[in-house]
Design an enzyme around this catalytic site. Structure first.
Site, PDB file in Angstrom:
ATOM      1  N   GLN A 110     -39.961 -29.848  11.302  1.00  0.00           N
ATOM      2  CA  GLN A 110     -39.599 -29.125  11.009  1.00  0.00           C
ATOM      3  C   GLN A 110     -38.333 -29.423  10.654  1.00  0.00           C
ATOM      4  OE1 GLN A 110     -38.814 -23.808  11.092  1.00  0.00           O
ATOM      5  NE2 GLN A 110     -41.174 -24.597  11.525  1.00  0.00           N
ATOM      6  N   SER A 133     -35.468 -19.079  19.157  1.00  0.00           N
ATOM      7  CA  SER A 133     -36.362 -18.829  17.890  1.00  0.00           C
ATOM      8  C   SER A 133     -36.271 -19.962  17.041  1.00  0.00           C
ATOM      9  CB  SER A 133     -36.841 -17.499  17.329  1.00  0.00           C
ATOM     10  OG  SER A 133     -38.126 -17.613  16.425  1.00  0.00           O
ATOM     11  N   GLU A 134     -37.471 -20.783  16.716  1.00  0.00           N
ATOM     12  CA  GLU A 134     -36.935 -21.882  15.709  1.00  0.00           C
ATOM     13  C   GLU A 134     -36.326 -21.645  13.899  1.00  0.00           C
ATOM     14  OE1 GLU A 134     -40.301 -24.238  15.426  1.00  0.00           O
ATOM     15  OE2 GLU A 134     -41.213 -22.407  14.057  1.00  0.00           O
ATOM     16  N   ASN A 135     -36.512 -20.246  13.686  1.00  0.00           N
ATOM     17  CA  ASN A 135     -36.318 -19.692  12.124  1.00  0.00           C
ATOM     18  C   ASN A 135     -34.836 -19.011  11.848  1.00  0.00           C
ATOM     19  OD1 ASN A 135     -37.584 -17.909  14.348  1.00  0.00           O
ATOM     20  ND2 ASN A 135     -37.838 -16.313  11.884  1.00  0.00           N
ATOM     21  N   SER A 140     -30.464 -24.336  13.912  1.00  0.00           N
ATOM     22  CA  SER A 140     -31.253 -24.352  15.026  1.00  0.00           C
ATOM     23  C   SER A 140     -32.296 -25.340  16.032  1.00  0.00           C
ATOM     24  CB  SER A 140     -32.327 -23.282  14.554  1.00  0.00           C
ATOM     25  OG  SER A 140     -33.405 -23.044  15.059  1.00  0.00           O
TER      26      SER A 140
END
Lengths: 223, 221
Positions: B103, A47-49, A89
């Site tokens: 991001q 998961s990107e976080n 990440s």
């Protein structure tokens, strides 16, 4: 006309994810894929976080409110899982360490260009998130989307009309009508929903399709 | 004696000036230094540039700064989310400038700042509208866009534990932008659930070494 239900589409994608893979599932439709992957496969979800080894949602009332996935939903960590910060990440994502990503799409072009972050709706403020990093970085980019828009317009096109997420990145497209590979020279149909003719599929597709010698039927309810 | 602990949220945010660039940790509702942001609201600084992944939701933290018109510009990857009503209100009224950044690029620009680098080339966004006006170079056959470092005057982040040197450990996915933001700001302010004695944190497990931290304040959960 017969078409695949969402669960069948997710099951079809899940079949292509090999055991041992590090996988990032995009927000929305792709999240379903994780729920239908064979439990015999050992898959590490990213998961990107900042999570590797992401597990399913906790039981209601349990879990850590700050342990969430990219879609901001509560999740758990499986044994062997780890936490890390955002820069690491995205290093995993951009640096080619993620084996497979499954992304939603607004449009895909015949060259594998992907548009999945903005439409031409100027009433909405723009938002991009991690889509561009994942699209350029994952080893295999799979797109899961309906074959046409709600009002019947094709989403697979000679050129995307919406703003690009990334150029020439998509490897395979899974829709409710077909499984299509992006190959040098264009789009190659591998599988078509049972009962749908080649001409009918082409009519619903903006880009020119070619067909594999051994096109496999996709049977609704039995994918 | 080195002691980065401060006794109150007011002391923690003291001196943040009008016009400051403030890095605010958090992803969704995970890892947001809510109490520090509210202290900044009370402190009164205006005309801020916020660097944060999301643009707040509901009425608290970042959304409260937007509601009270303290923010001139937001540098952000995903401002639009459920409940981001104050961002949308200010954006539609043309009262706030938005710089949209992928991001990974947002995080890496802060890493570059913290690492003393002049920027980097990334393939992310190189073929998109977000590369407009930026240098694009083909490296190993692939288009890359040049991105500049992103420095903060202040970083506000949240961690789980700190000692008086400012060594930090975090809590699950609430870590997110914290370690990178801590390196990228002139003044790094951290709220932690718990102070511990020097030597109590396992040195093998310290995530942010205290060199990157200036002030820590205890906000029990």
């Amino acid at each position: 006309m017969s078409r695949l239900a969402l669960t069948d589409m997710a099951r079809r994608v899940a079949r292509d994810i090999p055991s041992g893979a590090y996988v990032n599932l995009g927000i929305g439709m792709p999240t379903l894929v994780g729920q239908v992957v064979s439990p015999e496969k050992e898959i590490v979800y990213h998961s990107e976080n900042g999570i590797l080894g992401m597990g399913p949602a906790p039981a209601p009332g349990e879990g850590d409110p700050e342990l969430i996935n990219a879609g901001k939903q509560p999740v758990t960590l499986v044994p062997g899982g780890s936490f890390f910060h955002h820069t690491d990440s995205f290093m995993m994502m951009r640096g080619g360490h993620i084996d497979v990503t499954v992304l939603g799409g607004f449009q895909v072009s015949e060259k594998g260009d992907l548009a999945n972050w903005a439409t031409d709706d100027v009433g909405h403020p723009p938002a991009v998130g991690g889509a561009m990093d994942l699209a350029v970085g994952a080893k295999r980019v799979l797109v899961l989307m309906t074959h046409t828009t709600k009002d019947g317009r094709p989403k697979i096109l000679p050129l995307c009309t919406y703003p690009l997420t990334a150029a020439a990145v998509v490897d395979r497209i899974y829709t409710d009508l077909a499984v299509i590979d992006v190959v040098p020279g264009g789009l190659l149909v591998r599988e078509v929903v049972e009962g749908l003719g080649r001409d009918e599929l082409q009519e619903r597709t903006g880009a020119r399709l070619s067909f594999a010698d051994d096109v496999v039927p996709l049977v609704p309810g039995a994918v | 004696m080195i002691d980065k602990r401060v006794g109150s949220l007011t002391e923690a945010v003291a001196g943040i000036a009008d016009g400051a660039t403030v890095l605010v940790g958090g992803f969704g509702n995970s890892g947001i230094p809510v109490e520090l942001v509210h202290a900044l609201l009370n402190e009164g600084a205006r005309d801020l540039t916020l660097v944060t992944n999301n643009a707040g939701s509901g009425e608290t933290d970042v959304a409260a700064l937007l509601r009270e018109r303290r923010v001139r510009k937001i540098i952000c990857s995903y401002p639009r989310s459920s409940g981001s009503v104050w961002f949308e209100e200010r954006y539609r009224a043309g009262e706030i400038e938005l710089e949209l950044v992928p991001q990974g690029t947002l995080s890496e620009r802060m890493r570059a700042a913290g690492a003393g680098l002049g920027g980097f080339f990334t393939p992310a966004g190189a073929d998109s509208l977000l590369a407009e006006g930026k240098e694009v170079r083909v490296i190993n056959g692939r288009r890359h866009v040049f991105e500049e470092p992103l420095h903060g005057d202040v970083a506000l982040i949240k961690a789980r534990k700190a000692d008086r040197w400012g060594n930090l450990v975090y809590s699950t996915a609430a870590r997110n932008f914290g370690p990178t933001m801590a390196t990228a700001a002139a003044l790094t302010v951290v709220q932690v659930r718990e102070f511990v004695e020097l030597g109590d944190l396992d040195p093998e497990c310290v995530v942010t070494p205290g060199i990157f931290v200036d002030r820590v304040v205890e906000v029990p959960a």
